[in-house]
Design an enzyme around this catalytic site. Structure first.
Site, short mmCIF file in Angstrom:
data_model
loop_
_atom_site.label_atom_id
_atom_site.label_comp_id
_atom_site.label_asym_id
_atom_site.label_seq_id
_atom_site.Cartn_x
_atom_site.Cartn_y
_atom_site.Cartn_z
N GLY A 11 0.83 -1.21 0.00
CA GLY A 11 0.00 0.00 0.00
C GLY A 11 0.86 1.25 0.00
O GLY A 11 1.90 1.27 0.64
N ARG A 21 13.44 10.24 -2.53
CA ARG A 21 14.37 11.37 -2.72
C ARG A 21 15.64 11.18 -1.88
O ARG A 21 16.76 11.38 -2.36
CB ARG A 21 13.65 12.67 -2.32
CG ARG A 21 14.51 13.90 -2.29
CD ARG A 21 13.64 15.09 -1.89
NE ARG A 21 14.40 16.32 -1.76
CZ ARG A 21 15.00 16.69 -0.63
NH1 ARG A 21 14.94 15.92 0.45
NH2 ARG A 21 15.65 17.83 -0.58
N ARG A 72 0.78 -4.95 -6.22
CA ARG A 72 0.95 -6.24 -5.55
C ARG A 72 1.21 -7.27 -6.65
O ARG A 72 0.62 -7.19 -7.71
CB ARG A 72 -0.28 -6.57 -4.72
CG ARG A 72 -0.61 -5.43 -3.74
CD ARG A 72 -1.55 -5.81 -2.66
NE ARG A 72 -2.11 -4.63 -2.01
CZ ARG A 72 -1.66 -4.11 -0.86
NH1 ARG A 72 -0.64 -4.65 -0.24
NH2 ARG A 72 -2.23 -3.05 -0.34
N ASP A 103 5.14 -5.35 5.70
CA ASP A 103 5.49 -6.70 6.09
C ASP A 103 5.61 -7.68 4.90
O ASP A 103 6.59 -8.41 4.77
CB ASP A 103 4.34 -7.10 7.04
CG ASP A 103 4.50 -8.47 7.59
OD1 ASP A 103 5.46 -8.64 8.34
OD2 ASP A 103 3.68 -9.34 7.27
N THR A 126 4.20 2.28 5.50
CA THR A 126 2.81 1.86 5.53
C THR A 126 2.08 2.73 6.56
O THR A 126 2.67 3.08 7.57
CB THR A 126 2.66 0.36 5.88
OG1 THR A 126 1.28 0.06 6.13
CG2 THR A 126 3.44 -0.02 7.13
N ASP A 128 -0.30 1.86 8.49
CA ASP A 128 -0.85 1.10 9.62
C ASP A 128 0.02 1.09 10.88
O ASP A 128 -0.46 0.76 11.95
CB ASP A 128 -1.10 -0.36 9.20
CG ASP A 128 -2.34 -0.50 8.34
OD1 ASP A 128 -3.12 0.46 8.28
OD2 ASP A 128 -2.53 -1.57 7.74
N ASP A 130 2.08 -1.06 11.73
CA ASP A 130 2.04 -2.40 12.33
C ASP A 130 3.33 -3.19 12.11
O ASP A 130 3.32 -4.40 12.08
CB ASP A 130 0.85 -3.18 11.75
CG ASP A 130 0.89 -3.28 10.24
OD1 ASP A 130 1.74 -2.61 9.62
OD2 ASP A 130 0.07 -4.01 9.66
N ARG A 155 -17.50 15.49 14.31
CA ARG A 155 -17.98 15.83 15.66
C ARG A 155 -18.86 17.10 15.62
O ARG A 155 -19.85 17.19 16.34
CB ARG A 155 -16.83 16.02 16.63
CG ARG A 155 -17.32 16.03 18.07
CD ARG A 155 -16.19 16.14 19.05
NE ARG A 155 -15.63 14.87 19.48
CZ ARG A 155 -16.24 14.00 20.28
NH1 ARG A 155 -17.47 14.22 20.69
NH2 ARG A 155 -15.64 12.89 20.65
N MET A 170 -8.70 3.10 9.13
CA MET A 170 -7.92 1.97 8.61
C MET A 170 -7.16 1.25 9.72
O MET A 170 -6.97 1.78 10.81
CB MET A 170 -6.98 2.45 7.52
CG MET A 170 -7.68 2.58 6.17
SD MET A 170 -6.52 2.91 4.84
CE MET A 170 -7.58 2.63 3.42
N ARG A 172 -6.00 -2.94 9.24
CA ARG A 172 -6.55 -4.27 8.89
C ARG A 172 -6.37 -5.28 10.01
O ARG A 172 -7.23 -6.11 10.25
CB ARG A 172 -5.86 -4.81 7.64
CG ARG A 172 -6.51 -4.36 6.35
CD ARG A 172 -5.67 -4.80 5.20
NE ARG A 172 -4.28 -4.33 5.37
CZ ARG A 172 -3.25 -4.69 4.62
NH1 ARG A 172 -3.43 -5.54 3.66
NH2 ARG A 172 -2.05 -4.21 4.84
N GLU A 188 -15.81 8.57 22.48
CA GLU A 188 -16.48 7.98 23.64
C GLU A 188 -16.12 6.50 23.77
O GLU A 188 -16.16 5.94 24.86
CB GLU A 188 -18.00 8.15 23.52
CG GLU A 188 -18.53 9.49 24.02
CD GLU A 188 -18.04 10.68 23.20
OE1 GLU A 188 -17.76 10.51 21.99
OE2 GLU A 188 -17.93 11.79 23.77
P1 ATP Z 1 0.92 -2.97 3.28
O1 ATP Z 1 1.12 -3.32 4.73
O2 ATP Z 1 0.85 -1.52 3.06
O3 ATP Z 1 -0.17 -3.74 2.63
P2 ATP Z 1 2.83 -4.87 2.32
O4 ATP Z 1 4.25 -4.75 1.89
O5 ATP Z 1 2.58 -5.73 3.53
O6 ATP Z 1 2.28 -3.41 2.52
P3 ATP Z 1 1.68 -6.91 0.58
O7 ATP Z 1 0.66 -6.80 -0.48
O8 ATP Z 1 1.43 -7.84 1.71
O9 ATP Z 1 1.95 -5.41 1.10
O10 ATP Z 1 3.09 -7.34 -0.07
C1 ATP Z 1 3.61 -6.68 -1.22
C2 ATP Z 1 4.13 -7.69 -2.20
O11 ATP Z 1 5.20 -8.44 -1.60
C3 ATP Z 1 3.13 -8.76 -2.65
O12 ATP Z 1 2.31 -8.32 -3.70
C4 ATP Z 1 4.04 -9.89 -3.09
O13 ATP Z 1 4.50 -9.70 -4.41
C5 ATP Z 1 5.22 -9.77 -2.14
N1 ATP Z 1 5.07 -10.76 -1.05
C6 ATP Z 1 4.26 -10.69 0.03
N2 ATP Z 1 4.39 -11.79 0.81
C7 ATP Z 1 5.30 -12.57 0.21
C8 ATP Z 1 5.87 -13.85 0.50
N3 ATP Z 1 5.53 -14.52 1.61
N4 ATP Z 1 6.78 -14.35 -0.37
C9 ATP Z 1 7.13 -13.67 -1.47
N5 ATP Z 1 6.64 -12.47 -1.81
C10 ATP Z 1 5.73 -11.93 -1.00
#
Ligand code: ATP
Length: 322
Positions: A11, A21, A72, A103, A126, A128, A130, A155, A170, A172, A188
């Site tokens: 994302g 940059r 993705r 992640d 990201t 999130d 997280d 509000r 947001m 997830r 609240e």
């Molecule tokens: P966000 O948290 O913003 O969604 P993200 O990096 O976690 O970001 P993902 O869609 O989970 O977003 O991962 C990005 C890309 O990384 C995936 O489209 C895929 O190509 C690759 N990827 C994710 N998990 C794996 C995995 N276990 N093995 C290989 N490639 C992966």
């Protein structure tokens, strides 16, 4: 290290451009050239890449989104996909990679590093927040400020019409955004995946508020809450209390916009930090910031558990919303 490949993946988040940059400029400062890879792993497999110079990142520090685009890729999850990507790395003479993402991006990077031995540094981008190994991710500060601005506006309406609003933000799998904006927005009630949702408790709190003359309330719901989103929760509360409600899903507005000072500074520090780590010969880590200090964390530690939410903040939110 003569040539670094750079991409954004997963994302998008505000501050990714500031990070791009910083990577490009700090690499060139150290006499390392940079290849920009379009659309994350999609571009790595298709070979959609271009050389980047100092001018290619002019005037982007204030822009949200990512000039390198993001996507993705299902193909990168396969050995064949990663093999095709490795061929392109060879073709372009890339010695190391900087991956800005979440992640999933780091899991892909780790597999790639293991199979093809290409040095990789991850940078947490990201909204999130997280990701373990960093106090804050790039984009989080902007996202919470954007969400808070919307909550403040809602509000005004809630107070004018004597209404109860359920606002979905947001997050997830985690409640970082919900908890911070909930406390900052004087909500609240705050519903997050880390705490089991208790519809009776929400209902009682809202009824108690009405009994003591409170005519409007805001309930913040993290999208990943186990009860399944703001509409469902609002309806369950209505069934118990008869209280009418309005729902607002903030959605993708939380992803866009000009990054805050904090996000631009964090992105600049981590982008340059990633380049310097690659030059030092470090690989297979994510560069984050913990207690104001740049810290590398091995990629496999990033997903080896969940980032802890601040329990004191949960307690504070409960204390202040009586
Ligand atoms: P966000 O948290 O913003 O969604 P993200 O990096 O976690 O970001 P993902 O869609 O989970 O977003 O991962 C990005 C890309 O990384 C995936 O489209 C895929 O190509 C690759 N990827 C994710 N998990 C794996 C995995 N276990 N093995 C290989 N490639 C992966």
């Amino acid at each position: 290290m003569k040539k670094i490949g750079l991409f954004t993946s997963g994302g998008d988040s505000p501050g990714m451009n500031a990070c791009i940059r910083a990577v490009v400029r700090s690499a060139i400062y150290h006499n390392v050239s940079v290849v920009g890879i379009m659309r994350g792993y999609v571009g790595l497999i298709s070979g959609e890449m271009m050389s980047m110079d100092i001018g290619s990142v002019s005037n982007i520090i204030q822009q949200g989104g990512t000039i390198l685009k993001t996507a993705r890729s299902k193909e990168f999850r396969t050995k064949e996909g990663r093999e095709a990507a490795a061929q392109n790395i060879k073709k372009w003479g890339i010695d190391g990679l900087v991956a800005i993402g979440g992640d999933g991006t780091f899991r892909g990077a780790s597999d790639f590093n293991e199979e093809h031995g290409i040095p990789i540094i991850g940078v947490p981008g990201t909204i999130d927040n997280d990701i373990r190994g960093t106090d804050f991710t790039i984009g989080y500060d902007t996202a919470i400020n954007t969400a808070l601005d919307s909550i403040d506006r809602i509000r005004d309406t809630a107070a004018s019409h004597d209404r109860i609003f359920f606002i979905e933000v947001m997050g997830r799998h985690t409640g970082f955004i919900a908890l911070d904006v909930g406390v900052a927005g004087g909500a609240e009630y705050i519903l997050i995946p880390e705490v089991m949702t208790d519809i009776d408790k929400v209902s009682q709190l809202l009824l108690h508020g009405i009994q003591r003359g409170k005519n409007s309330s805001i309930v913040i719901v993290a999208e990943g809450d186990e009860e399944g989103g703001a509409y469902k929760i609002a309806e369950m509360v209505k069934e118990k209390t008869g209280i009418d409600y309005r729902v607002t899903i903030l959605g993708h507005i939380q992803r866009g916009g000009s990054p805050t000072v904090r996000d631009r500074v964090l992105a600049s520090k981590l982008g340059a930090g990633a380049v310097e780590l690659l030059i030092e010969g470090v690989s297979g880590v994510m560069v984050g910031e913990i207690n104001n200090k740049m810290e590398p964390t091995p990629l496999e530690n990033i997903w080896d558990g969940k980032k802890e939410i601040d329990k004191n903040l949960i307690r504070l939110a409960e204390m202040l919303s009586i």
